[in-house]
Design a protein around this motif. Structure first.
Motif, PDB file in Angstrom:
ATOM      1  N   GLY A 161       0.761  -1.232   0.000  1.00 42.33           N
ATOM      2  CA  GLY A 161       0.000   0.000   0.000  1.00 42.33           C
ATOM      3  C   GLY A 161       0.793   1.284   0.000  1.00 42.33           C
ATOM      4  N   TYR A 162       2.107   1.205  -0.240  1.00 45.03           N
ATOM      5  CA  TYR A 162       2.949   2.399  -0.262  1.00 45.03           C
ATOM      6  C   TYR A 162       3.445   2.633  -1.694  1.00 45.03           C
ATOM      7  N   PRO A 163       2.837   3.574  -2.429  1.00 47.70           N
ATOM      8  CA  PRO A 163       3.166   3.759  -3.854  1.00 47.70           C
ATOM      9  C   PRO A 163       4.618   4.163  -4.076  1.00 47.70           C
ATOM     10  N   VAL A 164       5.125   3.794  -5.254  1.00 49.77           N
ATOM     11  CA  VAL A 164       6.507   4.114  -5.607  1.00 49.77           C
ATOM     12  C   VAL A 164       6.690   5.620  -5.764  1.00 49.77           C
ATOM     13  N   PHE A 165       7.821   6.119  -5.268  1.00 51.17           N
ATOM     14  CA  PHE A 165       8.216   7.515  -5.454  1.00 51.17           C
ATOM     15  C   PHE A 165       9.315   7.607  -6.500  1.00 51.17           C
ATOM     16  N   LYS A 301      17.995 -16.400   2.211  1.00 50.90           N
ATOM     17  CA  LYS A 301      16.603 -16.696   2.546  1.00 50.90           C
ATOM     18  C   LYS A 301      15.685 -15.786   1.743  1.00 50.90           C
ATOM     19  N   GLU A 302      14.598 -16.341   1.241  1.00 55.77           N
ATOM     20  CA  GLU A 302      13.625 -15.545   0.490  1.00 55.77           C
ATOM     21  C   GLU A 302      12.634 -14.938   1.482  1.00 55.77           C
ATOM     22  N   THR A 303      12.987 -13.772   2.025  1.00 53.45           N
ATOM     23  CA  THR A 303      12.190 -13.155   3.088  1.00 53.45           C
ATOM     24  C   THR A 303      11.685 -11.772   2.706  1.00 53.45           C
ATOM     25  N   PHE A 304      11.602 -11.446   1.411  1.00 49.76           N
ATOM     26  CA  PHE A 304      11.285 -10.077   1.012  1.00 49.76           C
ATOM     27  C   PHE A 304       9.929  -9.615   1.546  1.00 49.76           C
ATOM     28  N   GLY A 305       8.909 -10.483   1.469  1.00 51.45           N
ATOM     29  CA  GLY A 305       7.592 -10.093   1.951  1.00 51.45           C
ATOM     30  C   GLY A 305       7.594  -9.823   3.442  1.00 51.45           C
ATOM     31  N   THR A 306       8.195 -10.710   4.219  1.00 53.53           N
ATOM     32  CA  THR A 306       8.302 -10.537   5.669  1.00 53.53           C
ATOM     33  C   THR A 306       9.165  -9.327   6.004  1.00 53.53           C
ATOM     34  N   PHE A 307      10.229  -9.153   5.260  1.00 54.47           N
ATOM     35  CA  PHE A 307      11.150  -8.031   5.472  1.00 54.47           C
ATOM     36  C   PHE A 307      10.428  -6.704   5.266  1.00 54.47           C
ATOM     37  N   ALA A 308       9.688  -6.590   4.174  1.00 55.58           N
ATOM     38  CA  ALA A 308       8.927  -5.367   3.919  1.00 55.58           C
ATOM     39  C   ALA A 308       7.869  -5.149   4.993  1.00 55.58           C
ATOM     40  N   GLY A 309       7.235  -6.230   5.440  1.00 56.62           N
ATOM     41  CA  GLY A 309       6.239  -6.103   6.493  1.00 56.62           C
ATOM     42  C   GLY A 309       6.812  -5.564   7.782  1.00 56.62           C
ATOM     43  N   GLN A 310       8.029  -5.977   8.102  1.00 52.50           N
ATOM     44  CA  GLN A 310       8.669  -5.485   9.328  1.00 52.50           C
ATOM     45  C   GLN A 310       9.069  -4.018   9.179  1.00 52.50           C
ATOM     46  N   VAL A 312       7.383  -1.897   7.445  1.00 52.24           N
ATOM     47  CA  VAL A 312       6.122  -1.180   7.607  1.00 52.24           C
ATOM     48  C   VAL A 312       5.800  -0.987   9.089  1.00 52.24           C
ATOM     49  N   SER A 313       5.892  -2.047   9.885  1.00 54.07           N
ATOM     50  CA  SER A 313       5.497  -1.970  11.289  1.00 54.07           C
ATOM     51  C   SER A 313       6.474  -1.181  12.143  1.00 54.07           C
ATOM     52  N   GLU A 314       7.783  -1.273  11.841  1.00 50.13           N
ATOM     53  CA  GLU A 314       8.780  -0.648  12.694  1.00 50.13           C
ATOM     54  C   GLU A 314       9.232   0.716  12.215  1.00 50.13           C
ATOM     55  N   ILE A 315       8.944   1.056  10.949  1.00 49.50           N
ATOM     56  CA  ILE A 315       9.404   2.336  10.413  1.00 49.50           C
ATOM     57  C   ILE A 315       8.239   3.153   9.834  1.00 49.50           C
ATOM     58  N   CYS A 316       7.587   2.604   8.807  1.00 47.32           N
ATOM     59  CA  CYS A 316       6.575   3.392   8.077  1.00 47.32           C
ATOM     60  C   CYS A 316       5.468   3.900   8.996  1.00 47.32           C
TER      61      CYS A 316
END
Length: 320
Positions: A161-165, A301-310, A312-316
């Motif tokens: 849900g965060y559009p590209v800049f 490790k293929e963790t891109f989805g989890t990585f982006a989710g973290q 979002v929760s810890e920064i965005c």
């Protein structure tokens, strides 16, 4: 002066396409599909792009990075043997000379090297960053070495849900005690492996880049969603490969300074054009104004989805 006269004569006789990149007007004799069409009525301080014969040498050349790159404060000469030569002068003229390659197959060298040289000649230092919108007017920047997952992380944040800049590059400046960023142009570049780790773009949207050189790297356009305006930067996250677990930590101002130095785009031009003081002043302003983070994703490790989710929760979510 001769270049200016020749440019004016060329413009009078040739169809001119007008674009914008980094908030700068681009006037071109050739189609530049990765760039955004201009939104300003002013033609002052434009960068003019043409096809032609580039000079064999330049004046007052700085120590060359290698045999394919030489430059001074006002001239830049770059070549990929048997493919393309690029000449940039005074931040206002770019000449492209191609050999055995189709122009479309080598334009990425112009987007990356030619535009960067023009910026430096104008006293502007670009940074190697991607970014997403946290809300309508404010952005989070993402910086990392090539191949670390910068663009893939930005794509995964878009899926959340965060559009590209911007992708790959932006220019930054401080104003009114805030940091603002201007995006480069509306194209995302992904390696084949990165493409396979996202769901935002499909195969039909692929645009092959650098034919026969980076045969598995593709471009994806987002012209309809691209903003040519400057936007406030709420924070910046640097990405590195870590160990077994995802880690996100706040960086000190000293650490931010070093990371921004490392992520200066085409940073060899800083020293060669004697812009160290300009770079230090700008980076110090950024480091002292916005929060910055180090996000480490696990190796192998293929963790891109989890990585982006973290992220979002810890920064965005904490920045808005």
């Amino acid at each position: 002066m001769l270049n200016q006269i020749n440019t004016r004569n060329s413009m009078a006789q040739t169809k001119i396409y007008e674009y914008s990149a980094f908030g700068i007007l681009i006037q071109s004799e050739i189609l530049l599909p990765a760039l955004s069409k201009k939104t300003t009525d002013s033609d002052q301080n434009a960068i003019y792009i043409k096809i032609g014969k580039v000079p064999e040498n330049i004046k007052n050349e700085a120590p060359s990075l290698n045999k394919n790159i030489c430059f001074s404060k006002t001239e830049f000469l770059f070549q990929v043997p048997e493919k393309i030569k690029i000449y940039v002068s005074n931040g206002s003229l770019v000449i492209l000379e191609t050999f055995n390659s189709r122009l479309d197959d080598v334009l990425l060298y112009f987007y990356s090297n030619g535009l960067a040289a023009a910026l430096y000649q104008r006293g502007v230092i670009p940074f190697h960053v991607s970014g997403v919108f946290l809300n309508k007017n404010k952005v989070l920047l993402i910086a990392a070495k090539s191949g670390t997952g910068k663009s893939t992380t930005a794509i995964n944040l878009q899926e959340k849900g965060y559009p590209v800049f911007t992708d790959d590059t932006a220019i930054l400046h401080k104003k009114d005690n805030k940091v603002f960023a201007t995006a480069s142009y509306p194209m995302i570049r992904l390696w084949q492996k990165s493409f396979e780790n996202q769901n935002l773009f499909d195969h039909n949207q692929k645009q092959r880049l650098l034919q026969d050189v980076e045969f598995n790297k593709y471009g994806f356009s987002f012209h309809n969603d691209f903003s040519q305006k400057e936007h406030e930067v709420l924070g910046i996250v640097f990405i590195e490969i870590g160990e077994e677990d995802i880690e996100i930590n706040t960086l000190s101002k000293i650490e931010v300074t070093q990371q921004l130095i490392n992520n200066t785009y085409r940073k060899y031009l800083v020293k060669g054009m004697q812009m160290e003081e300009t770079q230090f002043r700008l980076i110090s302003e950024i480091a002292n104004t916005i929060p910055a983070y180090m996000a480490k994703r696990p190796i192998n490790k293929e963790t891109f989805g989890t990585f982006a989710g973290q992220i979002v929760s810890e920064i965005c979510k904490k920045l808005v």
